[in-house]
Design a protein around this motif. Structure first.
Motif, mmCIF file in Angstrom:
data_model
loop_
_atom_site.group_PDB
_atom_site.id
_atom_site.type_symbol
_atom_site.label_atom_id
_atom_site.label_comp_id
_atom_site.label_asym_id
_atom_site.label_seq_id
_atom_site.Cartn_x
_atom_site.Cartn_y
_atom_site.Cartn_z
ATOM 1 N N CYS A 58 0.822 -1.209 0.000
ATOM 2 C CA CYS A 58 0.000 0.000 0.000
ATOM 3 C C CYS A 58 0.858 1.263 0.000
ATOM 4 O O CYS A 58 0.676 2.151 -0.823
ATOM 5 N N GLU A 59 1.808 1.351 0.933
ATOM 6 C CA GLU A 59 2.649 2.539 1.062
ATOM 7 C C GLU A 59 4.115 2.266 0.728
ATOM 8 O O GLU A 59 4.865 3.192 0.437
ATOM 9 N N GLU A 124 -4.241 0.242 6.138
ATOM 10 C CA GLU A 124 -3.067 -0.108 5.336
ATOM 11 C C GLU A 124 -2.778 -1.611 5.298
ATOM 12 O O GLU A 124 -2.511 -2.156 4.217
ATOM 13 N N GLU A 127 -5.025 -3.278 2.824
ATOM 14 C CA GLU A 127 -4.637 -3.020 1.432
ATOM 15 C C GLU A 127 -3.397 -3.821 1.053
ATOM 16 O O GLU A 127 -3.311 -4.349 -0.063
ATOM 17 N N ASP A 128 -2.420 -3.929 1.968
ATOM 18 C CA ASP A 128 -1.250 -4.778 1.702
ATOM 19 C C ASP A 128 -1.688 -6.214 1.433
ATOM 20 O O ASP A 128 -1.194 -6.868 0.504
#
Length: 319
Positions: A58-59, A124, A127-128
């Protein structure tokens, strides 16, 4: 039958060490303690080939480990999310389980090092987890995976993420999940009878769970999201969720939540196999060096996956 004698011995051994509860440690100390404990309590009896990779999360990039058993031709896959309250745990803490499941099921296992809280707060890690499943789906040809035979699974917080990924796959319609394996999953934030009854003295405690949730969630509103609490997945989406295998432990504060999610799926017409291991506590799948039913349960997970994905593979490939 009550608490299993092997579990009683293990709990007494843990208590005798006089270690502080996890919520009294720093995040880094808690992670180190859990990893050290995992290495002591579970070791792979059989190993398969592994490959470590980095994929885009995600990030930031996240690590995955691909467990590939001996097989002939295309097989199924399990995208696996480790437990640890969204705060602790990693690929290494669940390495033994993934080796065993891959070896005994004949399926590829993709273990995911999703971002941990508090550095990566909700949503997060969800999403990962989703991106790892989507990566597996998109790379099915390379991995020799049948894209119609991809499961998601995990224990505790990992089971929570697996259920969230299954829901997102329904909503986003760009990923097909064939099966979900939820192992003593966290499914909601409502207090239950098992939460009150087994929240002290049975390894996972109320105070530790509160600490995990404080690290993971950004605020009270997050408890109302179906991505954090799968019991809140809307009925219309629930009816479209993939078949599920749900395992709980009798003396686990999360037991009632797992059973409630199994009931929710059944009531929506989703195929579900629900198993509650008597005499067991939260985390027993990672206590296989001390608890024989832990080994039995990991083998059962592999058997369920094999039955779901590898039956008549040769027939399917030759049609």
């Amino acid at each position: 039958m009550g608490l299993h004698p092997q579990v009683q011995f293990l709990l007494q051994m843990i208590e005798s060490r006089g270690l502080p509860p996890m919520e009294q440690l720093s995040v880094q100390e808690a992670r180190q303690a859990f990893e050290a404990s995992a290495k002591l309590m579970s070791k792979p009896e059989v190993k398969v080939n592994t490959e470590d990779r980095k994929i885009q999360g995600c990030e930031k990039e996240i690590a995955i480990r691909i467990y590939t058993p001996e097989r002939k031709g295309t097989t199924g896959a399990l995208v696996y999310y480790h437990g640890g309250g969204w705060v602790i745990g990693n690929i290494e803490t669940h390495d033994a389980l993934c080796h065993t499941v891959a070896a005994e099921s004949g399926c590829i296992v993709v273990s995911v090092d999703y971002g941990l809280a508090p550095e990566s707060k909700f949503p997060e890690p969800v999403e990962d987890a989703y991106l790892a499943a989507k990566w597996t789906y998109d790379h099915s040809d390379e991995l020799e995976i049948d894209p119609k035979r991809i499961a998601v699974g995990g224990d505790s917080a990992g089971g929570n993420l697996a259920a969230a990924v299954s829901y997102l796959a329904v909503e986003r319609k760009n990923l097909t999940i064939a099966y979900q394996m939820l192992l003593y999953p966290s499914t909601g934030f409502e207090y239950t009878e098992s939460y009150e009854k087994y929240g002290e003295g049975y390894y996972l405690t109320k105070s530790t769970m509160a600490w995990f949730r404080d690290q993971y969630l950004t605020g009270e509103d997050d408890t109302e999201s179906p991505l954090a609490a799968p019991l809140l997945i809307p009925d219309a989406a629930t009816r479209q969720l993939p078949p599920a295998y749900i395992m709980t432990a009798e003396f686990d504060p999360l037991c009632d939540g797992g059973e409630a999610f199994a009931t929710k799926l059944k009531d929506a017409g989703v195929e579900v196999k629900y198993v509650c291991y008597p005499g067991m506590i939260h985390g027993f799948l990672g206590m296989t060096e001390f608890v024989s039913d832990g080994k039995k349960a990991v083998s059962e997970i592999a058997s369920e996956l094999k039955a779901k994905f590898t039956a008549d593979i040769s027939h399917t490939e030759n049609r």
